[in-house]
Design an enzyme around this catalytic site. Structure first.
Site, PDB file in Angstrom:
ATOM      1  N   CYS A 171     -10.991   3.198  -0.087  1.00  0.00           N
ATOM      2  CA  CYS A 171      -9.564   3.430   0.162  1.00  0.00           C
ATOM      3  C   CYS A 171      -9.242   2.602   1.396  1.00  0.00           C
ATOM      4  O   CYS A 171     -10.012   2.600   2.376  1.00  0.00           O
ATOM      5  CB  CYS A 171      -9.298   4.912   0.429  1.00  0.00           C
ATOM      6  N   ASP A 205       0.865  -1.198   0.000  1.00  0.00           N
ATOM      7  CA  ASP A 205       0.000   0.000   0.000  1.00  0.00           C
ATOM      8  C   ASP A 205       0.892   1.236   0.000  1.00  0.00           C
ATOM      9  O   ASP A 205       2.082   1.163   0.309  1.00  0.00           O
ATOM     10  CB  ASP A 205      -0.908   0.014   1.242  1.00  0.00           C
ATOM     11  N   SER A 206       0.278   2.379  -0.301  1.00  0.00           N
ATOM     12  CA  SER A 206       1.027   3.642  -0.276  1.00  0.00           C
ATOM     13  C   SER A 206       1.455   3.999   1.147  1.00  0.00           C
ATOM     14  O   SER A 206       2.265   4.897   1.341  1.00  0.00           O
ATOM     15  CB  SER A 206       0.144   4.762  -0.814  1.00  0.00           C
ATOM     16  N   CYS A 265      -4.250  -1.370  -2.154  1.00  0.00           N
ATOM     17  CA  CYS A 265      -4.425   0.073  -2.315  1.00  0.00           C
ATOM     18  C   CYS A 265      -5.314   0.280  -3.542  1.00  0.00           C
ATOM     19  O   CYS A 265      -4.947  -0.143  -4.652  1.00  0.00           O
ATOM     20  CB  CYS A 265      -3.041   0.706  -2.528  1.00  0.00           C
ATOM     21  N   ASN A 266      -6.472   0.874  -3.330  1.00  0.00           N
ATOM     22  CA  ASN A 266      -7.391   1.116  -4.456  1.00  0.00           C
ATOM     23  C   ASN A 266      -6.759   2.032  -5.495  1.00  0.00           C
ATOM     24  O   ASN A 266      -6.943   1.853  -6.700  1.00  0.00           O
ATOM     25  CB  ASN A 266      -8.678   1.780  -3.952  1.00  0.00           C
ATOM     26  N   THR A 267      -6.020   3.032  -5.010  1.00  0.00           N
ATOM     27  CA  THR A 267      -5.416   4.022  -5.913  1.00  0.00           C
ATOM     28  C   THR A 267      -4.374   3.358  -6.811  1.00  0.00           C
ATOM     29  O   THR A 267      -4.386   3.529  -8.036  1.00  0.00           O
ATOM     30  CB  THR A 267      -4.755   5.146  -5.078  1.00  0.00           C
ATOM     31  N   GLY A 286      -2.987   9.273  -3.774  1.00  0.00           N
ATOM     32  CA  GLY A 286      -4.279   9.628  -4.377  1.00  0.00           C
ATOM     33  C   GLY A 286      -4.397  11.026  -4.948  1.00  0.00           C
ATOM     34  O   GLY A 286      -5.356  11.334  -5.651  1.00  0.00           O
TER      35      GLY A 286
HETATM   36  N1  DGL Z   1      -4.763   3.381   0.755  1.00  0.00           N
HETATM   37  C1  DGL Z   1      -4.875   3.933  -0.524  1.00  0.00           C
HETATM   38  C2  DGL Z   1      -6.116   3.463  -1.272  1.00  0.00           C
HETATM   39  O1  DGL Z   1      -6.644   2.414  -0.992  1.00  0.00           O
HETATM   40  C3  DGL Z   1      -4.607   5.335  -0.854  1.00  0.00           C
HETATM   41  C4  DGL Z   1      -4.184   6.406  -0.071  1.00  0.00           C
HETATM   42  C5  DGL Z   1      -3.309   7.390  -0.810  1.00  0.00           C
HETATM   43  O2  DGL Z   1      -2.117   7.093  -0.925  1.00  0.00           O
HETATM   44  O3  DGL Z   1      -3.807   8.426  -1.245  1.00  0.00           O
HETATM   45  O4  DGL Z   1      -6.565   4.115  -2.177  1.00  0.00           O
END
Ligand code: DGL
Length: 259
Positions: free
Chosen positions: A186, A12-13, A75-77, A45
């Site tokens: 997220c 993840d980020s 991480c969705n992003t 994001g």
């Molecule tokens: N946890 C991340 C997600 O699921 C993103 C957060 C980010 O780095 O902006 O999108």
């Protein structure tokens, strides 16, 4: 046994993907895990697409070089920015991404109002637009970009006045709607679910994609004959690009938070 005893790589980020990691550990306790969080470059994001794509590819390469047998892009992003490229680059690696859990929310109650909280990048990508179009006849789907929310979790702030005010403001912008459900699109947001629930109201159902993502990884590993069935409890190793003791402590704390 062979490759089955190798760890699952989770990325993840920052620390948000730990909300997915805890589901993975719940469903596959015998596995070992390497969790890499790129907190130095967080948030993703609000960055340009190309930059997020490159950072994601670099981090997945690092996890594979570290011996991961499979990858969860928690991480969705990063998933929306790079999953297609990653699948092309690593066709033989079981690789699972995460996307906002719109389907279960729409299926739960037809013709309802579903608010999707996610980063600005996730909501802008074609992947999300396609997902939304697939269900838009069945529900009123309202995308709600949340710039700044993941930063609270990165700082270890999971409750309190500042966070409550931020969320009241954000959810206030859709208060003209009668919200039936909220999708946490997220992986950082499940850690502030209680505050969201309080503001949105007890009758609002909150969905996130952690459980489904873990289930999919288990299915993929079983299919590939890579599931670890050693009978021993596995270990979790945290690596964070910030590389400080405080960061490590936050990771350990989040892994056991409300379980
Ligand atoms: N946890 C991340 C997600 O699921 C993103 C957060 C980010 O780095 O902006 O999108």
């Amino acid at each position: 046994m062979g490759n089955s005893i190798k760890p699952i790589g989770v990325f993840d980020s920052g620390v948000g993907g730990i909300s997915v990691l805890r589901e993975l550990v719940k469903q596959m306790p015998e596995e070992d895990y390497i969790y890499f969080g790129d907190s130095v470059h967080a948030p993703y994001g609000t960055k340009p697409l190309e930059e997020v794509r490159q950072l994601t590819i670099n981090n997945i390469c690092f996890l594979l070089e570290s011996g991961a047998k499979s990858i969860v892009v928690a991480c969705n992003t990063a998933t929306s920015a790079a999953v297609a490229q990653l699948r092309e680059m690593y066709p033989d690696v079981p690789l699972v991404g995460i996307e906002p859990a719109i389907k279960p929310a729409v299926m739960y109650k037809e013709n309802s109002c579903v608010v999707v909280m996610a980063t600005p990048m996730t909501l802008k990508q074609k992947k999300f637009q396609n997902l939304m179009h697939q269900y838009e006849d069945m529900a009123d789907i309202v995308p709600l970009p949340c710039p700044g929310l993941m930063e609270f979790v990165e700082r270890g702030i999971l409750e309190g006045k500042e966070l409550t005010m931020y969320l009241e403001n954000l959810l206030g912008s859709v208060s003209n709607k009668k919200i039936n459900s909220v999708v946490l699109g997220c992986t950082h947001y499940p850690f502030v679910k209680d505050v969201i629930q309080k503001i949105a109201g007890e009758n609002v159902i909150i969905f996130d994609g952690g459980e489904g993502t873990a289930r999919e990884m288990k299915r993929r590993l079983t299919e590939a004959g890579l599931l670890n069935q050693s009978g021993k409890k596995g270990k979790v190793r945290f690596i964070n690009s910030l590389d400080t003791d405080d960061e490590l402590k936050l990771c350990e704390f989040l892994l056991t938070y409300k379980r």
